[in-house]
Design a protein around this motif. Structure first.
Motif, PDB file in Angstrom:
ATOM      1  N   HIS A  37      13.320   1.488 -32.658  1.00 43.45           N
ATOM      2  CA  HIS A  37      14.000   2.617 -32.003  1.00 43.45           C
ATOM      3  C   HIS A  37      15.341   2.147 -31.424  1.00 43.45           C
ATOM      4  O   HIS A  37      16.339   2.865 -31.471  1.00 43.45           O
ATOM      5  CB  HIS A  37      13.076   3.179 -30.910  1.00 43.45           C
ATOM      6  N   GLY A  38      15.374   0.949 -30.905  1.00 46.87           N
ATOM      7  CA  GLY A  38      16.639   0.326 -30.513  1.00 46.87           C
ATOM      8  C   GLY A  38      17.211   0.717 -29.174  1.00 46.87           C
ATOM      9  O   GLY A  38      18.253   0.208 -28.776  1.00 46.87           O
ATOM     10  N   VAL A  39      16.568   1.573 -28.434  1.00 44.79           N
ATOM     11  CA  VAL A  39      17.080   1.970 -27.114  1.00 44.79           C
ATOM     12  C   VAL A  39      16.120   1.440 -26.047  1.00 44.79           C
ATOM     13  O   VAL A  39      14.925   1.714 -26.102  1.00 44.79           O
ATOM     14  CB  VAL A  39      17.176   3.515 -26.996  1.00 44.79           C
ATOM     15  N   PHE A  40      16.678   0.664 -25.124  1.00 45.31           N
ATOM     16  CA  PHE A  40      15.820   0.012 -24.126  1.00 45.31           C
ATOM     17  C   PHE A  40      16.305   0.301 -22.702  1.00 45.31           C
ATOM     18  O   PHE A  40      16.505  -0.594 -21.894  1.00 45.31           O
ATOM     19  CB  PHE A  40      15.774  -1.505 -24.393  1.00 45.31           C
ATOM     20  N   GLY A  41      16.539   1.565 -22.442  1.00 43.71           N
ATOM     21  CA  GLY A  41      16.987   1.957 -21.105  1.00 43.71           C
ATOM     22  C   GLY A  41      15.866   1.859 -20.081  1.00 43.71           C
ATOM     23  O   GLY A  41      14.780   1.368 -20.379  1.00 43.71           O
ATOM     24  N   TYR A  42      16.138   2.341 -18.863  1.00 41.86           N
ATOM     25  CA  TYR A  42      15.131   2.258 -17.795  1.00 41.86           C
ATOM     26  C   TYR A  42      13.820   2.899 -18.232  1.00 41.86           C
ATOM     27  O   TYR A  42      13.810   3.898 -18.932  1.00 41.86           O
ATOM     28  CB  TYR A  42      15.634   2.977 -16.536  1.00 41.86           C
ATOM     29  N   SER A  43      12.741   2.307 -17.762  1.00 41.40           N
ATOM     30  CA  SER A  43      11.440   2.830 -18.175  1.00 41.40           C
ATOM     31  C   SER A  43      10.621   3.230 -16.949  1.00 41.40           C
ATOM     32  O   SER A  43      10.948   2.850 -15.819  1.00 41.40           O
ATOM     33  CB  SER A  43      10.697   1.770 -18.987  1.00 41.40           C
ATOM     34  N   GLU A  44       9.572   3.970 -17.207  1.00 39.65           N
ATOM     35  CA  GLU A  44       8.733   4.479 -16.124  1.00 39.65           C
ATOM     36  C   GLU A  44       7.280   4.472 -16.604  1.00 39.65           C
ATOM     37  O   GLU A  44       7.003   4.906 -17.724  1.00 39.65           O
ATOM     38  CB  GLU A  44       9.184   5.922 -15.826  1.00 39.65           C
ATOM     39  N   SER A  45       6.389   3.983 -15.789  1.00 41.95           N
ATOM     40  CA  SER A  45       4.979   4.031 -16.180  1.00 41.95           C
ATOM     41  C   SER A  45       4.481   5.447 -15.863  1.00 41.95           C
ATOM     42  O   SER A  45       4.614   5.928 -14.751  1.00 41.95           O
ATOM     43  CB  SER A  45       4.206   2.949 -15.441  1.00 41.95           C
ATOM     44  N   ASP A  46       3.967   6.147 -16.873  1.00 35.53           N
ATOM     45  CA  ASP A  46       3.676   7.567 -16.711  1.00 35.53           C
ATOM     46  C   ASP A  46       2.190   7.841 -16.408  1.00 35.53           C
ATOM     47  O   ASP A  46       1.379   6.927 -16.305  1.00 35.53           O
ATOM     48  CB  ASP A  46       4.124   8.328 -17.968  1.00 35.53           C
ATOM     49  N   GLU A  47       1.892   9.116 -16.270  1.00 34.98           N
ATOM     50  CA  GLU A  47       0.513   9.503 -15.958  1.00 34.98           C
ATOM     51  C   GLU A  47      -0.442   9.147 -17.089  1.00 34.98           C
ATOM     52  O   GLU A  47      -1.607   8.845 -16.866  1.00 34.98           O
ATOM     53  CB  GLU A  47       0.436  11.016 -15.716  1.00 34.98           C
ATOM     54  N   GLU A  48       0.092   9.199 -18.307  1.00 40.01           N
ATOM     55  CA  GLU A  48      -0.747   8.871 -19.465  1.00 40.01           C
ATOM     56  C   GLU A  48      -1.301   7.448 -19.317  1.00 40.01           C
ATOM     57  O   GLU A  48      -2.473   7.188 -19.593  1.00 40.01           O
ATOM     58  CB  GLU A  48       0.083   8.989 -20.756  1.00 40.01           C
ATOM     59  N   LEU A  49      -0.442   6.542 -18.858  1.00 42.57           N
ATOM     60  CA  LEU A  49      -0.878   5.154 -18.686  1.00 42.57           C
ATOM     61  C   LEU A  49      -2.035   5.082 -17.681  1.00 42.57           C
ATOM     62  O   LEU A  49      -3.056   4.425 -17.923  1.00 42.57           O
ATOM     63  CB  LEU A  49       0.304   4.283 -18.228  1.00 42.57           C
ATOM     64  N   ALA A  50      -1.881   5.794 -16.567  1.00 44.32           N
ATOM     65  CA  ALA A  50      -2.943   5.776 -15.547  1.00 44.32           C
ATOM     66  C   ALA A  50      -4.247   6.344 -16.125  1.00 44.32           C
ATOM     67  O   ALA A  50      -5.331   5.806 -15.880  1.00 44.32           O
ATOM     68  CB  ALA A  50      -2.506   6.576 -14.329  1.00 44.32           C
ATOM     69  N   HIS A  51      -4.131   7.395 -16.925  1.00 45.57           N
ATOM     70  CA  HIS A  51      -5.340   8.007 -17.501  1.00 45.57           C
ATOM     71  C   HIS A  51      -5.999   7.073 -18.518  1.00 45.57           C
ATOM     72  O   HIS A  51      -7.228   6.959 -18.558  1.00 45.57           O
ATOM     73  CB  HIS A  51      -5.017   9.379 -18.110  1.00 45.57           C
ATOM     74  N   ILE A  52      -5.159   6.429 -19.305  1.00 48.18           N
ATOM     75  CA  ILE A  52      -5.700   5.484 -20.297  1.00 48.18           C
ATOM     76  C   ILE A  52      -6.391   4.316 -19.579  1.00 48.18           C
ATOM     77  O   ILE A  52      -7.495   3.899 -19.936  1.00 48.18           O
ATOM     78  CB  ILE A  52      -4.564   4.986 -21.223  1.00 48.18           C
ATOM     79  N   ALA A  53      -5.741   3.799 -18.542  1.00 51.13           N
ATOM     80  CA  ALA A  53      -6.322   2.668 -17.799  1.00 51.13           C
ATOM     81  C   ALA A  53      -7.616   3.106 -17.105  1.00 51.13           C
ATOM     82  O   ALA A  53      -8.613   2.374 -17.094  1.00 51.13           O
ATOM     83  CB  ALA A  53      -5.314   2.139 -16.787  1.00 51.13           C
ATOM     84  N   HIS A  54      -7.605   4.315 -16.555  1.00 48.53           N
ATOM     85  CA  HIS A  54      -8.793   4.839 -15.881  1.00 48.53           C
ATOM     86  C   HIS A  54      -9.972   4.917 -16.859  1.00 48.53           C
ATOM     87  O   HIS A  54     -11.093   4.495 -16.559  1.00 48.53           O
ATOM     88  CB  HIS A  54      -8.479   6.227 -15.311  1.00 48.53           C
ATOM     89  N   SER A  55      -9.684   5.417 -18.054  1.00 48.78           N
ATOM     90  CA  SER A  55     -10.736   5.583 -19.042  1.00 48.78           C
ATOM     91  C   SER A  55     -11.297   4.222 -19.485  1.00 48.78           C
ATOM     92  O   SER A  55     -12.509   4.034 -19.632  1.00 48.78           O
ATOM     93  CB  SER A  55     -10.134   6.375 -20.207  1.00 48.78           C
TER      94      SER A  55
END
Ligand SMILES: Cc1ncc(COP(=O)(O)O)c(C=O)c1O
Length: 392
Positions: A63-81
């Motif tokens: 993809h080549g674009v590496f701007g600022y990132s954010e850990s989203d709700e999806e990550l929390a849900h995946i980790a929770h599961s």
């Protein structure tokens, strides 16, 4: 069974990490005085991670674009599961936070949940940064030495209670690095009871939760003392992703999470990177088969290493770990000083190990060997060790 499980993935081909900014290789000269040493110290694996993770990262790189990132709700849900299914922990997804490293979380937790001068207890020998993060923040460190009885480590309950009675925090390591214990329910319950009596908050470092022998089961302190525990873990150890800084902290008790959040906020701690977030999500959604295969390969390596050390490397004795891929070796029978012991392994055997003395009281005369390496390499190293001992 082991062969069938691991056959789908390749743990045997050497990965040649010398030119890859790998700490384990880059620091050889500094730590061992030579680059001519096979490094078996830092706790990462000589294996490529799960193919699904490599593919996901490759697509992101394209993809080549590496701007600022954010850990989203999806990550929390995946980790929770993942936590629910794998560890039986049912902390609400809204209490999950990402962090660039487990030690960043631990350090922040110590800052958030205690004040200067207050007591912090941990059981030693233990991963050395535990102790540094207490003393560097001017808390009072209480160490409780684990007792080695007939080749297995046990808790000195009276000593633990004396230390906890003077403490605000208890730093637990589960599975325990370096002695390899996976704490049993009865032990966790007794620790939790003592912490309840003395009003101590538990910071449980479960970095190695995903690397456990098939004969043992990891149980989290979060399920035993839910409102008193903050759990720190990540995908670094299990999926060999420590270079991507993808870790988490969580607690049933939102006040504990929020107190740590405040420190992260005040210090502007970046919560990770987009590569780390993606790797973590992919590991937890598509990585299970690889993780099971890695554990199976490691089970065999550990059994092989412990058996070889015990039968062909007298007077050394291996402490068979219940969790982690680290074999704690009792070298006291050699009667060498710590410096001479290190020299023996570097110059006579050709391997760089972690020296026991750095893990605190009870570590002198021990060495820690990381056996998450291709089996052919392990065989070679153990042959060199056995031969060097015969010459001595
Ligand atoms: C028990 C334990 N905690 C934490 C760490 C380091 O984790 P991180 O690099 O995420 O701080 C290690 C690494 O070996 C470890 O063994």
């Amino acid at each position: 069974v082991c062969g069938a499980k691991t056959a789908m993935f390749d743990f045997d081909t050497p990965t040649h990490r010398e030119e890859s900014d790998a700490e384990k290789y880059a620091k050889r000269q500094k730590l061992f005085g030579t680059d001519e040493v096979y490094p078996m110290w830092v706790a990462d694996m000589e294996f490529r991670t799960a193919p699904a993770i490599i593919e996901a990262l490759q697509a992101r790189v394209a993809h080549g674009v590496f701007g600022y990132s954010e850990s989203d709700e999806e990550l929390a849900h995946i980790a929770h599961s993942w936590c629910q299914k794998r560890y039986d922990i049912d902390i609400p997804a809204s209490h999950f936070r990402s962090s660039p490293s487990i030690m960043t979380s631990m350090s922040a937790a110590i800052e958030a949940l205690s004040v200067k001068g207050e007591g912090v207890t941990t059981m030693v020998p233990v991963y050395a940064p535990f102790m540094e993060s207490v003393t560097s923040q001017h808390r009072t460190l209480y160490t409780v030495e684990l007792s080695l009885i007939d080749g297995a480590y046990h808790i000195d309950w009276e000593a633990l209670e004396r230390a906890l009675a003077q403490s605000k925090l208890f730093l637990l390591c589960n599975p325990h690095n370096p002695v390899g214990r996976v704490w049993r329910i009865e032990e966790l319950a007794r620790m939790a009871q003592l912490c309840e009596t003395h009003e101590v908050t538990i910071i449980s470092d479960d970095a190695h939760a995903d690397i456990v022998r098939s004969s043992h089961r990891y149980l989290s302190m979060a399920t035993v003392a839910p409102l008193r525990t903050v759990t720190l873990w990540g995908v670094g150890k299990g999926f060999n992703l420590s270079g991507l800084g993808a870790t988490l902290y969580a607690s049933h008790n939102s006040a504990l999470v929020e107190a740590i959040d405040e420190v992260f906020h005040a210090r502007h701690v970046v919560r990770g990177t987009m590569m780390g977030f993606l790797a973590l999500k992919t590991a937890y959604t598509e990585g299970l088969a690889w993780l099971e295969a890695a554990n199976s390969y490691i089970d065999t390596n550990i059994a092989y290493a412990c058996h070889t050390i015990d039968t062909q490397c007298a007077p050394l004795k291996a402490i068979a770990p219940e969790g982690t891929y680290l074999v704690w070796i009792d070298c006291r029978g050699l009667g060498l000083s710590d410096a001479a012991l290190k020299d023996f392994f570097v110059h006579d055997v050709g391997i760089g190990l972690s020296q026991g003395r750095f893990f605190g009281a009870g570590g002198r005369g021990f060495m820690r060997m990381n056996v998450a390496v291709p089996r052919a390499q392990l065989r070679e190293v153990l042959t060199q060790l056995s031969n060097a001992l015969k010459k001595n």
